[in-house]
Design an enzyme around this catalytic site. Structure first.
Site, PDB file in Angstrom:
ATOM      1  N   MET A  99       0.846  -1.190   0.000  1.00 32.32           N
ATOM      2  CA  MET A  99       0.000   0.000   0.000  1.00 32.32           C
ATOM      3  C   MET A  99       0.882   1.240   0.000  1.00 32.32           C
ATOM      4  O   MET A  99       1.646   1.461   0.941  1.00 32.32           O
ATOM      5  CB  MET A  99      -0.897   0.020   1.242  1.00 32.32           C
ATOM      6  CG  MET A  99      -1.939  -1.076   1.270  1.00 32.32           C
ATOM      7  SD  MET A  99      -2.804  -1.124   2.865  1.00 32.32           S
ATOM      8  CE  MET A  99      -1.621  -2.096   3.826  1.00 32.32           C
ATOM      9  N   GLY A 187       2.351   4.452   4.136  1.00 31.34           N
ATOM     10  CA  GLY A 187       2.764   3.283   3.355  1.00 31.34           C
ATOM     11  C   GLY A 187       2.946   2.040   4.206  1.00 31.34           C
ATOM     12  O   GLY A 187       3.519   2.098   5.283  1.00 31.34           O
ATOM     13  N   SER A 188       2.470   0.908   3.731  1.00 27.72           N
ATOM     14  CA  SER A 188       2.520  -0.313   4.525  1.00 27.72           C
ATOM     15  C   SER A 188       2.238  -1.521   3.634  1.00 27.72           C
ATOM     16  O   SER A 188       2.215  -1.406   2.414  1.00 27.72           O
ATOM     17  CB  SER A 188       1.508  -0.226   5.672  1.00 27.72           C
ATOM     18  OG  SER A 188       0.280   0.312   5.199  1.00 27.72           O
ATOM     19  N   ARG A 189       1.971  -2.676   4.274  1.00 30.83           N
ATOM     20  CA  ARG A 189       1.857  -3.915   3.511  1.00 30.83           C
ATOM     21  C   ARG A 189       0.930  -4.885   4.231  1.00 30.83           C
ATOM     22  O   ARG A 189       0.809  -4.872   5.457  1.00 30.83           O
ATOM     23  CB  ARG A 189       3.251  -4.509   3.367  1.00 30.83           C
ATOM     24  CG  ARG A 189       3.333  -5.899   2.781  1.00 30.83           C
ATOM     25  CD  ARG A 189       4.788  -6.246   2.549  1.00 30.83           C
ATOM     26  NE  ARG A 189       5.021  -7.685   2.517  1.00 30.83           N
ATOM     27  CZ  ARG A 189       6.179  -8.230   2.212  1.00 30.83           C
ATOM     28  NH1 ARG A 189       7.215  -7.468   1.902  1.00 30.83           N
ATOM     29  NH2 ARG A 189       6.327  -9.534   2.209  1.00 30.83           N
TER      30      ARG A 189
END
EC number: 4.1.1.65
Length: 218
Positions: A99, A187-189
């Site tokens: 993301m 931002g991440s995952r």
């Protein structure tokens, strides 16, 4: 357009800060009209960026008892067979979604079933696409037991910018695929671990929408 409750404070603070800066510029430089417009423009741009990050669009999830839905908006960056060593301790197909700050950051349940396991880990803040981010970053691991008895593990992972993970599920809770389950700022995952033999319906680099895109079929 709705905005997520996790962003209310940030939106208000950003708006107040932008207005305060404009007032200061006007008071210090009353005749510099060009600077007034520049300051106002920059404030509006920054506020709009914050608003788009916390947007919370409605989603209509496809129905199907064995469907695995994307748990987040973003781009598929990993599809591989691996060993999940934290909880399942067996071979799984890992599908990871990155993301970026411009994606919707609402997180959703990939499958329907009963929440069997929830655990939060403090950790590092490696960039979300780093191979070790799944095991070393701040993260939340959640396991849902599907009605068929299959356990699906998924993981919220903080990135270099994301330092606030939110999750709303509790062990024993019944959930539906596509239901909102959390939020990660910036931002991440998201990683999803599926049983071998699961039919994967996405490809590397594909953009997906949380709660709408069919990631796989059990």
């Amino acid at each position: 357009m709705r905005f997520h409750r996790e962003g209310y404070n940030t939106i208000v603070i950003t708006g107040v800060a932008a207005l305060g800066l404009l007032i200061i510029v006007i008071l210090l430089f009353p005749d510099a009209v060009a600077w007034h417009f520049i300051t106002a423009g920059l404030g509006i741009i920054f506020l709009v960026a914050i608003l788009q990050f916390f947007r919370h669009p409605g989603r209509l999830s496809p129905e199907g008892g064995r469907l695995v839905l994307a748990p987040a908006d973003g781009k598929v960056v990993v599809i591989e067979e691996t060993t999940e060593t934290e909880y399942l301790k067996d071979r799984r197909i890992q599908v990871s979604i990155f993301m970026s700050p411009v994606n919707v950051h609402v997180n959703r349940c990939p499958v329907s079933g009963r929440v069997k396991h929830v655990r939060y880990f403090q950790g590092k803040y490696l960039v979300a696409w780093h191979p070790k981010s799944s095991t070393e970053n701040e993260r939340t691991t959640i396991v849902i037991e599907h009605g068929s008895g299959v356990e699906v593990l998924f993981r919220q992972i903080a990135g270099a910018m994301a330092r606030r993970i939110r999750w709303y599920l509790k062990e024993g809770q019944e959930v539906s695929a596509g239901e909102e389950m959390g939020f990660i700022k910036f931002g991440s995952r998201m990683d999803v671990f599926l049983p071998p033999g699961t039919k994967i319906n996405v490809t590397l680099g594909q953009k997906v929408r949380g709660g709408e895109t069919v990631l796989a079929e059990l």
